[in-house]
Design a protein around this motif. Structure first.
Motif: not given
Length: 605
Positions: A1-6, A198-203, A322-327, A333-339
């Motif tokens: 699993m990825g971790r948070f980057t700068v 949603i977009i990334r999951a569909v891809v 973190l699983d599907i957005m690793r790359d 960060g955008l997801f955490v910002a949205s939460a």
């Protein structure tokens, strides 16, 4: 699993920074916040669209961003029936409660209780609201921070304090205008966060067809469940009937929401803001549902929760991100910002509402000599104070999480009886203070009885109907795990043997019916007691009731708005003493200044 980057931290910090800048902007633009009305009610000058988005934002806390997709993953998409509920809620709020509150020109909804009944009921309402909101805010700040921290390693207290401080900062400087406009920005961030997932999951799943197909075969598309049994947690009827009562208590009479649509420049805009907000609620519901189904589709063969990859269901969304957005640097960060946008928008409206209630219900009536300038300073001070209280409550939540959650579910039951109280006042001309008080108390007792009972004896799995989760496809050694069904327990759960007879029928009532029960008991008892204590003899001023004219005025837009304002002026002389409502068109300051100038000139002469 990825971790948070700068980059993830940069995106998050940018969201906080923009929110703070909006606060600074509204603190100084247009001469700043001269009066407490400007600060708490945005000078009654807002138009429909920003208010609508603001209502949507604060309704959607981080609990929605993290919790709803997990709810759909676990129990299926029957949650979508809430779309019907939201429609009914907005209809009730806009056509029953809004007309009365708007024509009275009040700042605090609890002012209405004094005008219609007496000041003791107003005090009851105010105190309950303050306790409920501070409890709620503590959990809203802490719970998502914890979930995000455990999955992403995002700094827990850094995030809690940062969000709390920024929130307090723009609430204190910019007042309601800043709250509304930061909410508009935060809705954008929330939709962006949801959309990216949603977009990334569909891809990842190669098309939405596959997600729907998996969900269908996994029993997740369980939309139609017309079981009339009130003990089942979610069925069509519990969601439509119970949900409508629960949410009307929030949209129709809760200060945080009412305060904003009353801040619109006229009644047409106020109603319009509620109806536009409905579209927002539907959009958010669709996003959350799609995220939930995508979660299931991706993890259908290996459930991270059963496989002990995450500790609680609300950690599934951050885990997925973190699983599907690793790359993709910055997207987690955008997801955490949205939460956190969800948290910020909910907390800011709570802080502003708490300040309004305190100033209007606890300070103004008892200190009549305060000038508008002083009141606006006091309002700012209250915002600062409640901001501190909210951060402190988050700290309490970290120590007593489960207890606080239980306290909140119990206080959530406050909504029902309060809704009943307002309904009595607005719809029954013969309801009097005694009836209303007895109704309120009995509504409470019943709600608390069921609520505390259901905390001690949580309903059995056959009532909540969790769907199957599988760990077949996991390549982790699961030595100790045999069953995939994990019983959901709460703090107070007791061994099955001791469950009393009440536990499986009365206490297992669907949580959505708690509010309904409270409202109905309050209204019925209130009507009976009012009739017994001579309610028919009293003359109630029609402006405190929902009248035929209020409803008909929907169809003749332009003529009705102006007379209403004039009527407010005409009423003033008679009710000046106890009412304390001002017409926003006139500010005291101008008059004060004028009289001072004369005095100064007089001295010179």
């Amino acid at each position: 699993m990825g971790r948070f980057t700068v980059w993830d931290y940069v995106v998050f910090a940018a969201m906080l920074l923009i929110s703070a800048i909006i606060g600074i902007y509204y603190a100084f633009v247009g001469g700043g916040q001269k009066t407490s009305k400007d600060f708490l009610m945005a000078g009654r000058s807002m138009s429909a669209l920003p208010v609508a988005l603001s209502l949507t934002a604060s309704f959607m806390s981080a609990v929605t961003v993290l919790g709803t997709p997990a709810e759909i993953y676990r129990y299926g998409a029957i949650f979508c029936i809430f779309a019907i509920t939201y429609g009914l809620v907005v209809l009730c709020s806009a056509e029953i409660f809004l007309p009365v509150f708007y024509k009275l020109g009040i700042t605090s909804t609890y002012e209405y209780l004094e005008l219609r009944f007496n000041k003791y009921l107003r005090l009851c309402g105010t105190v309950l609201f303050i306790i409920q909101t501070t409890l709620y805010t503590g959990i809203v700040i802490y719970a998502p921070a914890l979930a995000l921290n455990q999955v992403t390693g995002f700094d827990l207290w850094g995030a809690v304090v940062a969000t709390g401080v920024v929130c307090t900062f723009y609430c204190t400087l910019g007042g309601l205008k800043a709250v509304v406009w930061t909410d508009v920005f935060q809705v954008g961030i929330m939709v962006a966060g949801f959309s990216s997932v949603i977009i990334r999951a569909v891809v990842v799943q190669e098309g939405i067809g596959r997600i729907v197909n998996d969900s269908y075969h996994g029993g997740r598309l369980n939309f139609w469940d017309f079981d009339p049994n009130p003990l089942q947690r979610h069925t069509f009827w519990t969601i439509v009937i119970g949900g409508t009562f629960t949410w009307t208590g929030i949209y129709g009479v809760n200060q945080s929401q009412v305060q904003r649509y009353i801040a619109c420049k006229n009644r047409f805009h106020a109603k319009l803001s509620l109806y536009i907000n409905l579209v927002g609620l539907w959009a958010i519901l669709v996003c959350a549902t799609l995220c939930g189904l995508a979660l299931y589709s991706i993890y259908k063969d290996c459930d991270p929760w059963t496989a002990k990859q995450v500790l609680a269901l609300d950690q599934l969304m951050p885990y997925l991100v973190l699983d599907i957005m690793r790359d993709f640097p910055g997207v987690p960060g955008l997801f955490v910002a949205s939460a956190y946008s969800g948290t910020l928008s909910t907390v800011s409206s709570s802080i502003n509402a708490l300040a309004a209630v305190t100033v209007e219900d606890l300070i103004k009536p008892y200190f009549k000599s305060l000038s508008e300038k002083k009141l606006s300073w006091i309002s700012m001070g209250m915002s600062l104070f409640y901001g501190g209280v909210c951060i402190a409550m988050a700290a309490v939540a970290s120590l007593l999480g489960a207890l606080l959650q239980a306290a909140l579910s119990i206080f959530g039951m406050v909504g029902g009886p309060l809704l009943g109280l307002f309904a009595l006042g607005i719809l029954c001309s013969f309801a009097n203070g005694i009836g209303a008080f007895v109704g309120l108390v009995s509504g409470f007792i019943i709600s608390l009885w069921v609520g505390i009972g259901s905390q001690i004896y949580p309903p059995l799995p056959e009532r909540t109907k969790p769907l199957d989760l599988s760990t077949v496809g996991c390549n982790i050694s699961l030595g100790n795990l045999t069953s995939t069904e994990i019983p959901l327990t709460t703090v107070f759960s007791t061994p099955g043997a001791e469950r009393p007879a009440l536990a499986d029928n009365w206490y297992s009532l669907s949580y959505l019916y708690f509010s309904t029960l409270g409202t109905l008991v309050t209204v019925v008892v209130g009507i009976i007691i009012s009739l017994l204590t001579g309610g028919l003899k009293q003359n109630t001023d029609p402006k405190f009731l929902l009248t035929k004219e209020d409803f008909l005025s929907n169809f003749s837009r332009s003529e009705t708005e102006k007379p209403e304002k004039v009527e407010v002026l005409n009423w003033k002389p008679f009710t000046m003493a106890n009412e304390g409502t001002d017409n926003p068109a006139f500010s005291h300051i101008e008059m004060d200044v004028a009289s001072d100038k004369n005095k100064v000139n007089g001295l010179h002469i």
